[in-house]
Design a protein around this motif. Structure first.
Motif, PDB file in Angstrom:
ATOM      1  N   GLN A   1       0.775  -1.215   0.012  1.00  0.00           N
ATOM      2  CA  GLN A   1       0.102  -0.099  -0.056  1.00  0.00           C
ATOM      3  C   GLN A   1       0.748   1.323  -0.067  1.00  0.00           C
ATOM      4  N   ARG A   2       1.919   1.050   0.824  1.00  0.00           N
ATOM      5  CA  ARG A   2       2.900   2.390   0.683  1.00  0.00           C
ATOM      6  C   ARG A   2       3.445   2.480  -0.719  1.00  0.00           C
ATOM      7  N   GLU A   3       3.656   1.440  -1.349  1.00  0.00           N
ATOM      8  CA  GLU A   3       4.081   1.491  -2.780  1.00  0.00           C
ATOM      9  C   GLU A   3       2.860   2.236  -3.349  1.00  0.00           C
ATOM     10  N   ILE A   4       1.786   1.747  -3.485  1.00  0.00           N
ATOM     11  CA  ILE A   4       0.625   2.424  -4.041  1.00  0.00           C
ATOM     12  C   ILE A   4       0.464   3.783  -3.969  1.00  0.00           C
ATOM     13  N   ASN A   5       0.683   4.383  -2.670  1.00  0.00           N
ATOM     14  CA  ASN A   5       0.504   5.687  -2.191  1.00  0.00           C
ATOM     15  C   ASN A   5       1.521   6.522  -2.906  1.00  0.00           C
ATOM     16  N   GLU A   6       2.847   6.034  -2.875  1.00  0.00           N
ATOM     17  CA  GLU A   6       3.932   6.744  -3.445  1.00  0.00           C
ATOM     18  C   GLU A   6       3.848   6.947  -5.046  1.00  0.00           C
ATOM     19  N   LYS A   7       3.274   5.737  -5.572  1.00  0.00           N
ATOM     20  CA  LYS A   7       3.132   6.020  -7.011  1.00  0.00           C
ATOM     21  C   LYS A   7       2.233   6.927  -7.397  1.00  0.00           C
ATOM     22  N   LEU A   8       0.989   7.037  -6.464  1.00  0.00           N
ATOM     23  CA  LEU A   8      -0.227   7.986  -7.152  1.00  0.00           C
ATOM     24  C   LEU A   8      -0.035   9.016  -6.355  1.00  0.00           C
ATOM     25  N   GLY A   9       1.186   9.392  -5.528  1.00  0.00           N
ATOM     26  CA  GLY A   9       1.502  10.790  -4.869  1.00  0.00           C
ATOM     27  C   GLY A   9       0.149  10.905  -3.775  1.00  0.00           C
ATOM     28  N   GLN A  10      -0.344   9.921  -3.148  1.00  0.00           N
ATOM     29  CA  GLN A  10      -1.690  10.117  -2.683  1.00  0.00           C
ATOM     30  C   GLN A  10      -1.312  10.055  -0.881  1.00  0.00           C
ATOM     31  N   VAL A  11      -2.050  10.518  -0.015  1.00  0.00           N
ATOM     32  CA  VAL A  11      -2.112  10.420   1.320  1.00  0.00           C
ATOM     33  C   VAL A  11      -3.631  10.211   1.737  1.00  0.00           C
ATOM     34  N   PRO A  12      -3.908   9.304   2.937  1.00  0.00           N
ATOM     35  CA  PRO A  12      -5.203   8.949   3.131  1.00  0.00           C
ATOM     36  C   PRO A  12      -6.126  10.352   3.462  1.00  0.00           C
ATOM     37  N   GLU A  13      -7.270  10.590   2.961  1.00  0.00           N
ATOM     38  CA  GLU A  13      -8.062  11.743   3.444  1.00  0.00           C
ATOM     39  C   GLU A  13      -9.153  11.239   4.351  1.00  0.00           C
ATOM     40  N   TYR A  14      -9.671  12.053   5.525  1.00  0.00           N
ATOM     41  CA  TYR A  14     -10.760  11.689   6.157  1.00  0.00           C
ATOM     42  C   TYR A  14     -11.902  11.153   5.553  1.00  0.00           C
ATOM     43  N   ARG A  15     -12.386   9.903   6.270  1.00  0.00           N
ATOM     44  CA  ARG A  15     -13.761   9.533   5.729  1.00  0.00           C
ATOM     45  C   ARG A  15     -14.895   9.134   6.790  1.00  0.00           C
ATOM     46  N   ASP A  16     -15.850   9.649   6.389  1.00  0.00           N
ATOM     47  CA  ASP A  16     -16.840   9.748   7.826  1.00  0.00           C
ATOM     48  C   ASP A  16     -17.290   8.322   7.566  1.00  0.00           C
ATOM     49  N   THR A  17     -17.049   7.411   8.451  1.00  0.00           N
ATOM     50  CA  THR A  17     -17.325   5.948   8.259  1.00  0.00           C
ATOM     51  C   THR A  17     -18.597   5.561   8.781  1.00  0.00           C
ATOM     52  N   LYS A  18     -19.204   6.612   9.453  1.00  0.00           N
ATOM     53  CA  LYS A  18     -20.799   6.240   9.904  1.00  0.00           C
ATOM     54  C   LYS A  18     -21.575   6.727   8.650  1.00  0.00           C
ATOM     55  N   ALA A  19     -21.270   7.768   8.184  1.00  0.00           N
ATOM     56  CA  ALA A  19     -22.110   8.038   6.869  1.00  0.00           C
ATOM     57  C   ALA A  19     -21.966   7.016   5.700  1.00  0.00           C
ATOM     58  N   LEU A  20     -20.561   6.564   5.757  1.00  0.00           N
ATOM     59  CA  LEU A  20     -20.499   5.242   4.540  1.00  0.00           C
ATOM     60  C   LEU A  20     -21.208   4.168   5.041  1.00  0.00           C
ATOM     61  N   ILE A  21     -21.463   3.836   6.244  1.00  0.00           N
ATOM     62  CA  ILE A  21     -21.944   2.544   6.764  1.00  0.00           C
ATOM     63  C   ILE A  21     -23.434   2.770   6.311  1.00  0.00           C
ATOM     64  N   MET A  22     -24.028   3.793   6.559  1.00  0.00           N
ATOM     65  CA  MET A  22     -25.329   4.247   6.324  1.00  0.00           C
ATOM     66  C   MET A  22     -25.604   4.200   4.847  1.00  0.00           C
ATOM     67  N   ARG A  23     -24.806   4.547   4.064  1.00  0.00           N
ATOM     68  CA  ARG A  23     -24.973   4.795   2.705  1.00  0.00           C
ATOM     69  C   ARG A  23     -25.006   3.304   2.050  1.00  0.00           C
ATOM     70  N   LYS A  24     -24.006   2.635   2.562  1.00  0.00           N
ATOM     71  CA  LYS A  24     -24.168   1.281   2.003  1.00  0.00           C
ATOM     72  C   LYS A  24     -25.164   0.440   2.524  1.00  0.00           C
ATOM     73  N   SER A  25     -25.559   0.698   3.736  1.00  0.00           N
ATOM     74  CA  SER A  25     -26.665   0.001   4.193  1.00  0.00           C
ATOM     75  C   SER A  25     -27.983   0.300   3.326  1.00  0.00           C
ATOM     76  N   ARG A  26     -28.053   1.441   3.002  1.00  0.00           N
ATOM     77  CA  ARG A  26     -29.353   1.779   1.971  1.00  0.00           C
ATOM     78  C   ARG A  26     -29.161   0.976   0.837  1.00  0.00           C
ATOM     79  N   GLN A  27     -28.025   1.217   0.220  1.00  0.00           N
ATOM     80  CA  GLN A  27     -27.866   0.562  -1.376  1.00  0.00           C
ATOM     81  C   GLN A  27     -28.231  -1.217  -1.031  1.00  0.00           C
ATOM     82  N   LEU A  28     -27.744  -1.677   0.119  1.00  0.00           N
ATOM     83  CA  LEU A  28     -27.896  -3.118   0.177  1.00  0.00           C
ATOM     84  C   LEU A  28     -29.553  -3.433   0.440  1.00  0.00           C
TER      85      LEU A  28
END
Ligand SMILES: C[S@@+](CC[C@H](N)C(=O)[O-])C[C@H]1O[C@@H](n2cnc3c(N)ncnc32)[C@H](O)[C@@H]1O
Length: 410
Positions: free
Chosen positions: A212-239
């Motif tokens: 994963q470190r290699e992927i991050n370096e290659k893409l020049g990315q750093v992890p951004e904040y994700r609102d986990t509760k909102a994402l769980i709600m979104r996926k729950s609605r989808q399912l």
């Protein structure tokens, strides 16, 4: 609707392609003749799969496959079994159709994915529970996950993991907790903003921290904040978006009566003899899939030792080993199948279409006591690249499922 052997054969013949060469052939196994049908028995488009299936799992099959056999060979109230249930495709589809469910998989994560999709919660219950969940923003995992998560996201994941662990240890984990556990397990890593992690491989193939470190370096990315509760709600609605009240009812009913086990398919003493009307399954194939390596982060989140997964799952490197394994699996399948019951056994085409596992499975099934009824090859007639299925498509095995159909004589 359930039918006898003759009725089933007539039905399959009517579904095969009458004008395609080789669409209905007679093959000989152990001195006996049986038909092999090639046709479009189900397609992805024919009937859209139910949203409740949208959980990623390595080597899962399309819900249309078990649906076809459940509708053809069983009645509501009959028992449907999958000894290698994975994410639980057969079990969920059987439950939606009002059948009783038995499911097994050596991978303990299977139970995490399947159980809450039978005992489904209301979306309002999930929302309420998530709102009340405490988050300790100073919390950190005992291992370095900084290459996957923003510190704030990591704190939310670690807090959720602690909450679920406490609930489970206290015997308090209910259907809402289990649902949240299942959705979060599926959101841990992935390749879009719908997942908790920075961009990585699709969710059923978690990469190692160094990769994963290699992927991050290659893409020049750093992890951004994700609102986990909102994402769980979104996926729950989808399912839950397709779930009609009567289907929710059917799933919950099946959940109450289901037998869900995490064992080797060769030894499933929890399943009574002569109890299964239909088994629909696809076994681990010859090509080695490292389920435990793919699932290390999912195991961590659920407090499952990944070594436990590694030792439970059968990896067979050679056809001989695979055959020995299958002989024992079929011995157990014969025991649990009721007289007049069926087995639909999906065997993929492996090693570039050079090994056809039905040639191995059919004699084993027959020697275990089953009657071999037919081989079905499901193909999509039209693909983007070729207008009709041809030799090349056949060899590549694209859009193909190969199924061996067996019956325990009544
Ligand atoms: C091809 S996948 C089945 C996927 C499933 N049809 C679905 O739709 O998700 C094969 C499954 O066999 C399981 N498995 C491997 N060895 C096993 C064993 N000895 N007993 C029971 N399950 C096993 C793996 O964990 C994996 O989930």
């Amino acid at each position: 609707m359930s039918r006898g052997v003759e009725g089933v054969l007539r039905f399959l013949e009517s579904y095969s392609w009458p004008h395609s060469p080789g669409a209905v052939e007679e093959i000989e196994v152990e001195g006996k003749k049986l038909p092999r049908f090639v046709g479009e028995f189900w397609t992805a488009k024919q009937r859209q799969a139910h949203s409740i299936h949208e959980i990623s799992y390595r080597a899962c099959f399309k819900p249309q496959l078990p649906r076809f056999f459940i509708e053809l060979l069983t009645e509501p109230g009959d028992t449907v079994y999958d000894p290698f249930c994975g994410r639980g495709t057969t079990a969920v589809e059987a439950a939606l159709l009002g059948r009783r469910v038995i499911a097994n998989d050596a991978n303990p994560l299977s139970r995490v994915f399947l159980t809450p999709r039978l005992a489904v919660p209301e979306i309002s219950e999930v929302e309420r529970r998530l709102k009340g969940l405490p988050v300790d923003y100073g919390a950190r995992a005992e291992l370095d996950l900084s290459m996957f998560y923003h510190p704030r996201t990591e704190a939310e994941i670690v807090s959720l993991r602690s909450y679920l662990r406490d609930r489970s240890r206290q015997g308090l984990e209910d259907h809402v907790d289990s649902w949240i556990r299942m959705v979060a397990t599926n959101r841990l890593t992935g390749h879009s903003r719908g997942f908790f992690s920075v961009y990585t491989l699709p969710p059923n193939q978690a990469v190692s921290p160094s990769k994963q470190r290699e992927i991050n370096e290659k893409l020049g990315q750093v992890p951004e904040y994700r609102d986990t509760k909102a994402l769980i709600m979104r996926k729950s609605r989808q399912l839950l978006r397709d779930l009609r009240p009567e289907e929710a009812e059917a799933l919950r009913k099946a959940a109450k009566e289901a037998i869900i086990i995490s064992k080797d398919a060769r030894e499933t003493s929890e399943i009574p003899s002569d109890s299964v009307h239909l088994t629909v399954t696809s076994p681990p194939f010859l090509d080695v899939v490292q389920y435990h390596e793919d699932n290390w982060l999912r195991c961590w989140f659920n407090d499952i030792e990944k070594e436990l997964v590694a030792s439970a799952i059968t990896l067979t490197g050679s056809l001989l080993e695979w055959r020995r394994f299958m002989e024992e699996v079929f011995g157990e399948l014969y025991r649990v199948t009721r007289p007049g019951g069926w087995v639909a056994f999906e065997v993929g085409e492996v090693r570039g279409g050079k090994v056809f596992l039905e040639d191995t499975v059919l004699p084993i099934g027959i020697r275990s006591g089953f009657r071999a009824v037919a081989v079905l090859i499901n193909r999509q007639r039209f693909t983007k690249t070729s207008r009709i299925w041809g030799v090349e498509n056949q060899l590549k095995g694209t859009n193909t499922n190969r199924i061996v159909l067996l019956r325990k004589e009544g």
